[in-house]
Scaffold this motif. Structure first.
Motif, PDB file in Angstrom:
ATOM      1  N   UNK A  68       0.791 -15.124 -22.753  1.00  0.00           N
ATOM      2  CA  UNK A  68       2.090 -15.786 -22.617  1.00  0.00           C
ATOM      3  C   UNK A  68       3.030 -14.803 -21.922  1.00  0.00           C
ATOM      4  N   UNK A  69       3.598 -15.211 -20.797  1.00  0.00           N
ATOM      5  CA  UNK A  69       4.422 -14.303 -19.994  1.00  0.00           C
ATOM      6  C   UNK A  69       5.618 -13.750 -20.763  1.00  0.00           C
ATOM      7  N   UNK A  70       6.326 -14.610 -21.492  1.00  0.00           N
ATOM      8  CA  UNK A  70       7.567 -14.165 -22.139  1.00  0.00           C
ATOM      9  C   UNK A  70       7.323 -13.118 -23.223  1.00  0.00           C
ATOM     10  N   UNK A  71       6.273 -13.271 -24.012  1.00  0.00           N
ATOM     11  CA  UNK A  71       6.018 -12.333 -25.110  1.00  0.00           C
ATOM     12  C   UNK A  71       4.985 -11.264 -24.747  1.00  0.00           C
ATOM     13  N   UNK A  72       4.230 -11.498 -23.669  1.00  0.00           N
ATOM     14  CA  UNK A  72       3.114 -10.632 -23.258  1.00  0.00           C
ATOM     15  C   UNK A  72       2.012 -10.570 -24.311  1.00  0.00           C
ATOM     16  N   UNK A  73       1.982 -11.559 -25.203  1.00  0.00           N
ATOM     17  CA  UNK A  73       0.947 -11.635 -26.232  1.00  0.00           C
ATOM     18  C   UNK A  73      -0.243 -12.437 -25.724  1.00  0.00           C
ATOM     19  N   UNK A  74      -1.429 -12.033 -26.178  1.00  0.00           N
ATOM     20  CA  UNK A  74      -2.638 -12.794 -25.879  1.00  0.00           C
ATOM     21  C   UNK A  74      -2.658 -13.997 -26.809  1.00  0.00           C
ATOM     22  N   UNK A  75      -2.742 -15.191 -26.215  1.00  0.00           N
ATOM     23  CA  UNK A  75      -2.720 -16.413 -27.026  1.00  0.00           C
ATOM     24  C   UNK A  75      -4.019 -17.210 -26.910  1.00  0.00           C
ATOM     25  N   UNK A  76      -4.909 -16.786 -26.029  1.00  0.00           N
ATOM     26  CA  UNK A  76      -6.155 -17.514 -25.857  1.00  0.00           C
ATOM     27  C   UNK A  76      -7.208 -16.657 -25.197  1.00  0.00           C
ATOM     28  N   UNK A  77      -8.430 -17.208 -25.174  1.00  0.00           N
ATOM     29  CA  UNK A  77      -9.584 -16.457 -24.707  1.00  0.00           C
ATOM     30  C   UNK A  77     -10.565 -17.422 -24.054  1.00  0.00           C
ATOM     31  N   UNK A  78     -11.078 -17.052 -22.889  1.00  0.00           N
ATOM     32  CA  UNK A  78     -12.133 -17.803 -22.218  1.00  0.00           C
ATOM     33  C   UNK A  78     -13.170 -16.786 -21.781  1.00  0.00           C
ATOM     34  N   UNK A  79     -14.409 -16.978 -22.236  1.00  0.00           N
ATOM     35  CA  UNK A  79     -15.425 -16.027 -21.796  1.00  0.00           C
ATOM     36  C   UNK A  79     -16.534 -16.710 -21.018  1.00  0.00           C
ATOM     37  N   UNK A  80     -17.088 -15.948 -20.086  1.00  0.00           N
ATOM     38  CA  UNK A  80     -18.200 -16.389 -19.266  1.00  0.00           C
ATOM     39  C   UNK A  80     -19.380 -15.536 -19.712  1.00  0.00           C
ATOM     40  N   UNK A  81     -20.387 -16.204 -20.275  1.00  0.00           N
ATOM     41  CA  UNK A  81     -21.490 -15.486 -20.915  1.00  0.00           C
ATOM     42  C   UNK A  81     -22.814 -16.146 -20.559  1.00  0.00           C
ATOM     43  N   UNK A  82     -23.887 -15.568 -21.080  1.00  0.00           N
ATOM     44  CA  UNK A  82     -25.239 -16.089 -20.820  1.00  0.00           C
ATOM     45  C   UNK A  82     -25.434 -16.351 -19.318  1.00  0.00           C
ATOM     46  N   UNK A  83     -25.035 -15.372 -18.539  1.00  0.00           N
ATOM     47  CA  UNK A  83     -25.105 -15.486 -17.080  1.00  0.00           C
ATOM     48  C   UNK A  83     -26.546 -15.334 -16.613  1.00  0.00           C
TER      49      UNK A  83
END
Length: 173
Positions: A68-83
Motif C-alpha cells: 500500500x503506497x500510503x503506509x508502505x505496508x505489505x498487504x498482499x502476496x503473489x508467488x510464482x512457484x513450481x516453475x
C-alpha cells in the motif's frame, strides 16, 4: 492500482512480511503451509527471505508483495512457484490481508503481474490450484482469465489433516 505497488519480495522487507503473515496466520496455515511454517518468528522470516533471494537468483521461485503506497505496508502476496522451464509454465498463489479482502486488489494486481511475468519469462501456461470451497480465490482466478481445467479429488492435505479437492485453473498464452 494507483494506491498499490507490486514488487519482488526482498530480505529488507522481512519485518513487514512477517507482520502480514502473523496477522493472517490462522487463515493462511492450510493453503500457504510452507510459508507459514517458515515465518513463525521475525528471525525465521529474515532467514526465509534470505533463502528466497537465492531461489530468485536460481529462477525457481518468484515471490511478489503488494504494498500500500500510503503506509508502505505489505498487504498482499503473489508467488510464482513450481516453475517448469521445459514447457515453460508456473503456478500462481495469492493472498491478501483480511482487512483488504473483497476490494479487487488481488484481481487487479494479479492481472498486471501476469502480463509482466509472461512478457519477461515467456511462460506458455500459468495455473492456479484452489480449494473447491474457496469461492473468493476461484473468483480471482476466473476474473484474471483462468479457466477451470478440472477438479482433482483428494489432492491436498491441509495442516489440520483434512484431505480436500483442488480445482485446477489454467491460462494459456
Amino acid at each position: 492500482m494507483e494506491n498499490y505497488i507490486v514488487k519482488m519480495l526482498s530480505a529488507n522487507q522481512s519485518e513487514s512480511f512477517f507482520q502480514l503473515i502473523h496477522t493472517n496466520r490462522e487463515r493462511l496455515e492450510d493453503f500457504f503451509a510452507g510459508t507459514v511454517a517458515c515465518t513463525k518468528t521475525l528471525s525465521d522470516t529474515i532467514d526465509y527471505c534470505r533463502e528466497i533471494e537465492q531461489k530468485i537468483k536460481e529462477r525457481v521461485y518468484f515471490p511478489y508483495v503488494i504494498i500500500e503506497k500510503s503506509s508502505q505496508e505489505i498487504i498482499g502476496f503473489i508467488d510464482i512457484k513450481n516453475i517448469d522451464w521445459n514447457i515453460p509454465k508456473a503456478e500462481l498463489g495469492a493472498f491478501i490481508d483480511s482487512k483488504y479482502e473483497g476490494k479487487g486488489i488481488i484481481t487487479n494486481t494479479m492481472s498486471s503481474l501476469i502480463d509482466t511475468i509472461v512478457n519477461e519469462h515467456h511462460f506458455k501456461k500459468l495455473l492456479c490450484r484452489i480449494s473447491s470451497r474457496n469461492v473468493r480465490s476461484i473468483n480471482v482466478a476466473l476474473n484474471s482469465g483462468f479457466e477451470l481445467e478440472g477438479t482433482i479429488r483428494c489432492d491436498y492435505k491441509t495442516t489440520k489433516g483434512e484431505i480436500v479437492d483442488l480445482n485446477y485453473y489454467g491460462k494459456v498464452f
